[in-house]
Write an enzyme that holds these catalytic residues in place. Structure first.
Site, PDB file in Angstrom:
ATOM      1  N   LYS A 124      18.000 -55.438 -67.438  1.00 37.51           N
ATOM      2  CA  LYS A 124      16.937 -54.649 -68.082  1.00 37.51           C
ATOM      3  C   LYS A 124      17.475 -53.934 -69.317  1.00 37.51           C
ATOM      4  CE  LYS A 124      14.474 -54.268 -63.760  1.00 37.51           C
ATOM      5  NZ  LYS A 124      14.261 -53.551 -62.501  1.00 37.51           N
ATOM      6  N   GLN A 174      15.061 -48.027 -59.706  1.00 39.94           N
ATOM      7  CA  GLN A 174      15.414 -49.335 -59.160  1.00 39.94           C
ATOM      8  C   GLN A 174      15.371 -49.292 -57.631  1.00 39.94           C
ATOM      9  OE1 GLN A 174      16.075 -52.221 -60.988  1.00 39.94           O
ATOM     10  NE2 GLN A 174      16.007 -53.183 -58.963  1.00 39.94           N
ATOM     11  N   ASP A 194       6.595 -49.629 -63.863  1.00 40.52           N
ATOM     12  CA  ASP A 194       6.603 -50.616 -62.776  1.00 40.52           C
ATOM     13  C   ASP A 194       5.196 -50.808 -62.194  1.00 40.52           C
ATOM     14  OD1 ASP A 194       8.853 -52.055 -62.153  1.00 40.52           O
ATOM     15  OD2 ASP A 194       9.785 -50.464 -60.955  1.00 40.52           O
TER      16      ASP A 194
END
Ligand code: NAD
Length: 293
Positions: free
Chosen positions: A52, A96, A119
């Site tokens: 990322k 994460q 997200d």
């Protein structure tokens, strides 16, 4: 058979984003920024986070990774999120997953400001997606829809779609987004009876279960469109999807591979969501940039 290459589609999207950021730079505007929080030392998570960071750098999005020890308390993690929520230079916040067992992931995801929830996991964004309002959409499901669109399957009116898997991060939102594209949607899962038969009626199959090559030719109708979300290792340790590609490829009208399918799309959608969150942020709202598909 048409190969739906997520790798190629994602590269095009990333190039478009790179150009948009280039013009922000030329106009001497503030640049979009993504903050990623990595708790603990899970090697797979560390790799995802590195990918990322690299993708942000290639696109021109500013990024920072906040690394916290696996013994960090839930409160300490929440405090970092509250600080990032209040930081006007931060447009996207990503925690994460998975988190260590002593931390309640749902509490943590709920703490993220919905306008920075790149997200798309916050219940506010999930609720907005369900009701067809503008929202930051979850990256993998959004990527699946974009692959279908790029392959020429835009309006799914009259088509039957079957989603295999019902997780909150893939199966359920994929089903919802297919419904929004006018498909007639069935969701099947580990408790479904005659699952292969049900799948074999579908014009579109999206597989998101996490079982290497489980889906053979008998699950797929002649001429179906197949999108494989699964990321698994086969018996030789090679990366593979949930679909047995070799068995299915000649039966399907179009199929996405693993690797080079949904995986690259997920990262491209994260970058796009960061830019959408930035655009809303710049407008002065903490709204949700992307139009619901
Ligand atoms: P999950 O474990 O949360 O959910 C799996 C779902 O599959 C469950 O709903 C379960 O009911 C169903 N299932 C399990 N075994 C089944 C079977 N034998 N038959 C029918 N249904 C079955 O997994 P997830 O997070 O939704 O991920 C699914 C897969 O997608 C995994 O391989 C994961 O690695 C992959 N994934 C890929 C990306 C990407 O970017 N490409 C992103 C997220 C997840």
């Amino acid at each position: 058979m048409k190969l739906i290459s997520g790798k190629t589609i994602a590269a095009d999207i990333r190039e478009t984003l790179r150009q948009r950021i280039e013009s922000l730079k030329e106009a001497e505007k503030r640049l979009p920024k993504l903050s990623v929080i990595l708790v603990g030392d899970d090697p797979a998570s560390a790799t995802y986070v590195r990918n990322k960071e690299r993708a942000c750098a290639q696109t021109g999005i500013l990024s920072e990774t906040i690394r916290m020890s696996k013994d960090t308390t839930q409160q300490a993690l929440l405090d970092v999120i509250y600080r990032l929520n209040a930081d006007d230079t931060v447009d996207g916040i990503l925690v994460q997953l998975p988190l260590p067992a002593h931390i309640e992931a749902s509490e943590v995801l709920m703490a993220i400001e919905p306008g920075k929830d790149v997200d798309g996991f916050h219940p506010v964004n999930v609720g907005k997606m369900m009701t067809g309002m503008q929202a930051l959409l979850p990256c993998t499901p959004k990527g699946v829809i974009r692959m279908l669109e790029a392959a020429g399957y835009d309006d799914l009116s009259g088509m039957r779609a079957t989603v295999i898997g019902r997780s909150n991060i893939v199966g359920k939102p994929v089903a919802q987004l297919l419904l929004a594209k006018h498909a007639t949607v069935t969701t099947v899962h580990s408790h479904t009876a005659r699952i292969a038969e049900v799948c074999a009626e579908a014009d579109i199959v999206v597989a998101a279960i996490g079982r290497p090559k489980l889906i053979g030719a008998d699950w797929i109708k002649e001429g179906a469109i197949v999108i494989d979300v699964g990321i698994n290792r086969d018996e030789h340790g090679k990366l593979c999807g949930d679909v047995d590609f070799e068995q299915v490829k000649d039966k399907a009208e179009a199929i996405s591979p693993v690797p080079g399918g949904v995986g690259p799309m997920t990262i491209a959608m994260l970058l796009e969501n960061t830019l959408e969150a930035y655009a809303e942020h710049e407008k002065g709202g903490r709204g949700h940039g992307s139009a619901a598909v």
